[in-house]
Design a protein around this motif. Structure first.
Motif, PDB file in Angstrom:
ATOM      1  N   THR A   8       0.740  -1.236  -0.118  1.00  0.00           N
ATOM      2  CA  THR A   8      -0.039   0.182   0.028  1.00  0.00           C
ATOM      3  C   THR A   8       0.902   1.052  -0.065  1.00  0.00           C
ATOM      4  N   THR A  89      -8.059  -7.523   6.725  1.00  0.00           N
ATOM      5  CA  THR A  89      -8.326  -6.595   7.282  1.00  0.00           C
ATOM      6  C   THR A  89      -9.582  -6.574   7.991  1.00  0.00           C
ATOM      7  N   LYS A  91     -11.997  -4.594   7.723  1.00  0.00           N
ATOM      8  CA  LYS A  91     -12.920  -4.134   6.557  1.00  0.00           C
ATOM      9  C   LYS A  91     -13.277  -5.369   5.726  1.00  0.00           C
ATOM     10  N   GLU A  92     -12.272  -5.937   5.393  1.00  0.00           N
ATOM     11  CA  GLU A  92     -12.422  -7.096   4.536  1.00  0.00           C
ATOM     12  C   GLU A  92     -13.401  -8.238   5.136  1.00  0.00           C
ATOM     13  N   THR A 135      -9.482   3.034  11.860  1.00  0.00           N
ATOM     14  CA  THR A 135     -10.427   2.544  11.042  1.00  0.00           C
ATOM     15  C   THR A 135     -10.362   0.747  10.992  1.00  0.00           C
ATOM     16  N   THR A 136     -11.237   0.337  10.025  1.00  0.00           N
ATOM     17  CA  THR A 136     -11.436  -1.191   9.906  1.00  0.00           C
ATOM     18  C   THR A 136     -10.273  -1.650   8.808  1.00  0.00           C
ATOM     19  N   SER A 137      -9.528  -0.654   8.481  1.00  0.00           N
ATOM     20  CA  SER A 137      -8.422  -1.122   7.354  1.00  0.00           C
ATOM     21  C   SER A 137      -7.091  -1.202   8.451  1.00  0.00           C
ATOM     22  N   ASN A 138      -7.066  -0.690   9.621  1.00  0.00           N
ATOM     23  CA  ASN A 138      -6.292  -0.641  10.447  1.00  0.00           C
ATOM     24  C   ASN A 138      -6.418  -1.638  11.773  1.00  0.00           C
ATOM     25  N   THR A 184     -17.375   3.702   5.681  1.00  0.00           N
ATOM     26  CA  THR A 184     -17.009   2.579   4.965  1.00  0.00           C
ATOM     27  C   THR A 184     -17.966   1.394   4.983  1.00  0.00           C
TER      28      THR A 184
END
Length: 227
Positions: A8, A89, A91-92, A135-138, A184
């Protein structure tokens, strides 16, 4: 060092998958900011790398999983960290649950996830660790079995972290997460509510932090209304 695969790229750093001593790892490389004087840029970058390293150390000491720091190179502005090859993640994971489970089962799984997130946020704030970019990516979901029926949560990306006892800073941390969830995961509006309830239940000074969070939220809404 073998070839590095770009994973990334953000505003502050590039993240690669690479190797250190023949072991796969994550490599985070901070950019040179050309608009700053080179000496100032070097000093700021070194401070931020140290802050990130310290935040990870404090997290691990508090019982919160985070990638272990394997090596720091201030000259190349790189941090080498533990790699979790099976993790995805948060998020995923949320998208995976919603798309593959029944409504009832997905609600149960999402509730379990949010309670677990509330617990780890309580732990970092109790130890005065401010993540800075929740965040849900972290947040990684690291499966203990292939179907994700058992997993552990891992906090990542402490590039904006700081040490603070301030309820205001903790409230801002929560507000950042709320805004990220609304942006998100707008189709699951109850996620933050469950996280916040879990957080308050686990946190000794939770009422003070949540009071500050609500004030931060009011200020944020007022700014949005004004434009």
């Amino acid at each position: 060092m073998e070839s590095e695969e770009l994973l990334t790229q953000g505003a502050e750093a590039r993240v690669y998958i690479g190797k250190l001593n023949d072991e796969k790892c994550i490599i985070k490389e901070r950019f040179i900011k050309k608009y700053r004087h080179p000496d100032l840029d070097s000093t700021i970058t070194k401070q931020r790398i140290k802050a990130e390293n310290n935040a990870i150390t404090r997290c691990l000491a508090a019982g919160v999983l985070a990638p272990k720091v394997l090596q720091v190179n201030y000259n190349s502005k790189k941090i080498y960290m533990e790699y979790f090859d099976k993790a995805i993640t948060c998020k995923e994971y949320i998208k995976k649950i919603v798309s593959t489970k029944s409504i009832a089962e997905s609600e149960t799984k999402l509730s379990e996830l949010c309670v677990a997130i509330g617990v780890i946020l309580s732990k970092i704030h109790t130890n005065n660790i401010i993540h800075g970019d929740l965040t849900t990516s972290n947040i990684l979901v690291d499966p203990k079995v292939d179907d994700f029926s058992e997993y552990e949560l891992i906090l990542i990306d402490f590039g904006l972290s700081q040490y603070s006892q301030s309820p205001e800073d903790k409230g801002v941390d929560l507000y950042v997460l709320e805004r990220a969830l609304l942006s998100t995961h707008s189709q699951q509006p109850k996620l933050f509510e469950i996280i916040l309830a879990s957080y308050q239940k686990q946190t000794q000074d939770g009422e003070a932090v949540i009071a500050r969070f609500q004030e931060v939220r009011r200020r944020g809404r007022k700014r949005n209304m004004v434009g």
